[in-house]
Design a protein around this motif. Structure first.
Motif, PDB file in Angstrom:
ATOM      1  N   LYS A 286      53.688  44.048  55.312  1.00  0.00           N
ATOM      2  CA  LYS A 286      52.265  44.040  54.948  1.00  0.00           C
ATOM      3  C   LYS A 286      51.967  44.916  53.742  1.00  0.00           C
ATOM      4  O   LYS A 286      50.853  44.908  53.240  1.00  0.00           O
ATOM      5  N   VAL A 287      52.919  45.726  53.304  1.00  0.00           N
ATOM      6  CA  VAL A 287      52.668  46.716  52.256  1.00  0.00           C
ATOM      7  C   VAL A 287      52.957  46.114  50.890  1.00  0.00           C
ATOM      8  O   VAL A 287      54.046  45.586  50.647  1.00  0.00           O
ATOM      9  N   TYR A 288      51.980  46.206  50.009  1.00  0.00           N
ATOM     10  CA  TYR A 288      52.080  45.656  48.655  1.00  0.00           C
ATOM     11  C   TYR A 288      51.983  46.791  47.636  1.00  0.00           C
ATOM     12  O   TYR A 288      51.387  47.830  47.901  1.00  0.00           O
ATOM     13  N   ASP A 289      52.563  46.527  46.462  1.00  0.00           N
ATOM     14  CA  ASP A 289      52.506  47.516  45.381  1.00  0.00           C
ATOM     15  C   ASP A 289      51.173  47.493  44.635  1.00  0.00           C
ATOM     16  O   ASP A 289      50.843  48.450  43.954  1.00  0.00           O
ATOM     17  N   SER A 290      50.447  46.376  44.724  1.00  0.00           N
ATOM     18  CA  SER A 290      49.195  46.272  43.968  1.00  0.00           C
ATOM     19  C   SER A 290      48.182  45.414  44.725  1.00  0.00           C
ATOM     20  O   SER A 290      48.545  44.619  45.599  1.00  0.00           O
ATOM     21  N   MET A 291      46.917  45.584  44.352  1.00  0.00           N
ATOM     22  CA  MET A 291      45.868  44.751  44.943  1.00  0.00           C
ATOM     23  C   MET A 291      46.069  43.294  44.547  1.00  0.00           C
ATOM     24  O   MET A 291      45.853  42.396  45.353  1.00  0.00           O
ATOM     25  N   ASP A 292      46.482  43.059  43.286  1.00  0.00           N
ATOM     26  CA  ASP A 292      46.710  41.684  42.839  1.00  0.00           C
ATOM     27  C   ASP A 292      47.736  40.991  43.729  1.00  0.00           C
ATOM     28  O   ASP A 292      47.549  39.835  44.109  1.00  0.00           O
ATOM     29  N   ALA A 293      48.824  41.684  44.042  1.00  0.00           N
ATOM     30  CA  ALA A 293      49.864  41.095  44.896  1.00  0.00           C
ATOM     31  C   ALA A 293      49.322  40.800  46.294  1.00  0.00           C
ATOM     32  O   ALA A 293      49.594  39.747  46.874  1.00  0.00           O
ATOM     33  N   MET A 294      48.528  41.726  46.842  1.00  0.00           N
ATOM     34  CA  MET A 294      47.959  41.501  48.176  1.00  0.00           C
ATOM     35  C   MET A 294      46.994  40.312  48.150  1.00  0.00           C
ATOM     36  O   MET A 294      47.059  39.429  49.010  1.00  0.00           O
ATOM     37  N   PHE A 295      46.103  40.281  47.152  1.00  0.00           N
ATOM     38  CA  PHE A 295      45.129  39.189  47.085  1.00  0.00           C
ATOM     39  C   PHE A 295      45.819  37.841  46.864  1.00  0.00           C
ATOM     40  O   PHE A 295      45.334  36.813  47.320  1.00  0.00           O
ATOM     41  N   ALA A 296      46.950  37.841  46.156  1.00  0.00           N
ATOM     42  CA  ALA A 296      47.664  36.588  45.898  1.00  0.00           C
ATOM     43  C   ALA A 296      48.270  36.011  47.177  1.00  0.00           C
ATOM     44  O   ALA A 296      48.388  34.792  47.312  1.00  0.00           O
ATOM     45  N   GLU A 297      48.614  36.871  48.115  1.00  0.00           N
ATOM     46  CA  GLU A 297      49.303  36.400  49.316  1.00  0.00           C
ATOM     47  C   GLU A 297      48.438  36.387  50.569  1.00  0.00           C
ATOM     48  O   GLU A 297      48.788  35.725  51.549  1.00  0.00           O
ATOM     49  N   GLN A 298      47.346  37.100  50.575  1.00  0.00           N
ATOM     50  CA  GLN A 298      46.544  37.225  51.797  1.00  0.00           C
ATOM     51  C   GLN A 298      45.111  36.764  51.580  1.00  0.00           C
ATOM     52  O   GLN A 298      44.558  36.914  50.492  1.00  0.00           O
TER      53      GLN A 298
ATOM     54  N   ALA B 264      35.481  42.647  43.950  1.00  0.00           N
ATOM     55  CA  ALA B 264      34.172  42.001  43.803  1.00  0.00           C
ATOM     56  C   ALA B 264      34.246  40.602  43.205  1.00  0.00           C
ATOM     57  O   ALA B 264      33.630  39.668  43.748  1.00  0.00           O
ATOM     58  N   PRO B 265      34.982  40.387  42.093  1.00  0.00           N
ATOM     59  CA  PRO B 265      35.033  39.024  41.535  1.00  0.00           C
ATOM     60  C   PRO B 265      35.635  38.003  42.489  1.00  0.00           C
ATOM     61  O   PRO B 265      35.425  36.803  42.331  1.00  0.00           O
ATOM     62  N   ARG B 266      36.383  38.468  43.481  1.00  0.00           N
ATOM     63  CA  ARG B 266      36.963  37.562  44.481  1.00  0.00           C
ATOM     64  C   ARG B 266      36.015  37.367  45.668  1.00  0.00           C
ATOM     65  O   ARG B 266      36.359  36.687  46.631  1.00  0.00           O
ATOM     66  N   GLY B 267      34.859  38.014  45.620  1.00  0.00           N
ATOM     67  CA  GLY B 267      33.911  37.917  46.731  1.00  0.00           C
ATOM     68  C   GLY B 267      34.343  38.733  47.932  1.00  0.00           C
ATOM     69  O   GLY B 267      33.889  38.495  49.052  1.00  0.00           O
ATOM     70  N   VAL B 268      35.191  39.711  47.714  1.00  0.00           N
ATOM     71  CA  VAL B 268      35.708  40.558  48.797  1.00  0.00           C
ATOM     72  C   VAL B 268      34.828  41.804  48.910  1.00  0.00           C
ATOM     73  O   VAL B 268      34.632  42.532  47.929  1.00  0.00           O
ATOM     74  N   HIS B 269      34.311  42.041  50.103  1.00  0.00           N
ATOM     75  CA  HIS B 269      33.460  43.208  50.360  1.00  0.00           C
ATOM     76  C   HIS B 269      34.300  44.482  50.351  1.00  0.00           C
ATOM     77  O   HIS B 269      35.505  44.441  50.627  1.00  0.00           O
TER      78      HIS B 269
ATOM     79  N   VAL C 156      41.944  37.932  52.160  1.00  0.00           N
ATOM     80  CA  VAL C 156      41.275  39.191  52.482  1.00  0.00           C
ATOM     81  C   VAL C 156      39.767  38.999  52.379  1.00  0.00           C
ATOM     82  O   VAL C 156      39.272  38.516  51.363  1.00  0.00           O
ATOM     83  N   GLN C 157      39.026  39.394  53.409  1.00  0.00           N
ATOM     84  CA  GLN C 157      37.570  39.281  53.395  1.00  0.00           C
ATOM     85  C   GLN C 157      36.892  40.594  53.018  1.00  0.00           C
ATOM     86  O   GLN C 157      35.763  40.597  52.534  1.00  0.00           O
TER      87      GLN C 157
ATOM     88  N   HIS D  32      28.403  39.995  42.039  1.00  0.00           N
ATOM     89  CA  HIS D  32      29.268  39.140  42.851  1.00  0.00           C
ATOM     90  C   HIS D  32      28.814  39.031  44.300  1.00  0.00           C
ATOM     91  O   HIS D  32      29.518  38.477  45.143  1.00  0.00           O
ATOM     92  N   ASN D  33      27.622  39.601  44.573  1.00  0.00           N
ATOM     93  CA  ASN D  33      26.989  39.466  45.886  1.00  0.00           C
ATOM     94  C   ASN D  33      27.911  39.907  47.037  1.00  0.00           C
ATOM     95  O   ASN D  33      28.127  39.179  47.995  1.00  0.00           O
ATOM     96  N   ILE D  34      28.455  41.085  46.876  1.00  0.00           N
ATOM     97  CA  ILE D  34      29.279  41.650  47.957  1.00  0.00           C
ATOM     98  C   ILE D  34      28.584  42.879  48.521  1.00  0.00           C
ATOM     99  O   ILE D  34      27.687  43.446  47.903  1.00  0.00           O
ATOM    100  N   HIS D  35      29.017  43.278  49.698  1.00  0.00           N
ATOM    101  CA  HIS D  35      28.554  44.533  50.287  1.00  0.00           C
ATOM    102  C   HIS D  35      29.477  45.645  49.815  1.00  0.00           C
ATOM    103  O   HIS D  35      30.699  45.514  49.874  1.00  0.00           O
TER     104      HIS D  35
END
Length: 192
Positions: free
Chosen positions: A77-89, A111-116, A91-92, A140-143
């Protein structure tokens, strides 16, 4: 402490239920950074079943492994970057437990991905970062939430109720004694 996290997550779940297609499913959370020791709350709270931690971003693999052993999560579950995590998971929401300086980057990526986003206190290192984070959240209408732990203290809620119900009369002055003696006195880990 468990109640604190439960209330935070309940608030987050309620906030996300507005407009979320996944409202009835477990909330899928990404944890960004492990250096703020409040991160233990989210690992312990996951056991209550309201959400699932689908990814963790941490470059310090020794720290990630130590917490993986302590909280029984897979290093897969551990990723080196947010980009890598968002590419594979899928995430809400992300919960940021890294440095305060990193909070802006978390919002810039999420935010641009709509992730709170929930960040630990304080929100930002300065007004410039805070304003940019607010603008991104609005655009981006996120919390965007800050976990001010004392917000969830039952004593503060009781005081608020008493004031709201006019049980204490007019408020002329408020003195708050709160907090702790600092990370060194509490024996916080070196990464913090």
């Amino acid at each position: 402490m468990r109640r604190t996290v439960g209330r935070f997550l309940s608030a987050l779940l309620v906030a996300l239920s507005f407009g979320s297609a996944h409202a009835s499913d477990k909330l899928k959370i990404g944890v960004v950074g492990l250096t703020h020791t409040h991160v233990h709350w989210i690992f312990e709270s996951e056991k209550q079943g309201q959400f699932e931690i689908v990814g963790i971003v941490e470059q310090n693999k020794d720290l990630a492994q130590r917490y993986a052993t302590q909280h029984n999560y897979s290093m897969d579950k551990v990723y080196d970057s947010m980009d890598a995590m968002f590419a594979e998971q899928d995430v809400q929401a992300v919960a940021a437990f890294g440095t305060i300086y990193e909070h802006l980057e978390v919002v810039q990526k999420a935010a641009p991905r709509g992730v709170h986003v929930m960040v630990e206190k304080p929100l930002a290192i300065n007004m410039e970062h805070a304003s940019e984070m607010e603008a991104l959240a609005t655009k981006h209408n996120i919390h965007l939430l800050t976990n001010y732990e004392t917000t969830w203290y039952p004593t503060n809620h009781k005081a608020y109720e008493a004031i709201k119900n006019d049980e204490v009369g007019d408020i002329r002055k408020v003195i708050v004694r709160d907090g702790h003696k600092g990370p060194a006195k509490l024996g916080i880990n070196s990464e913090f």
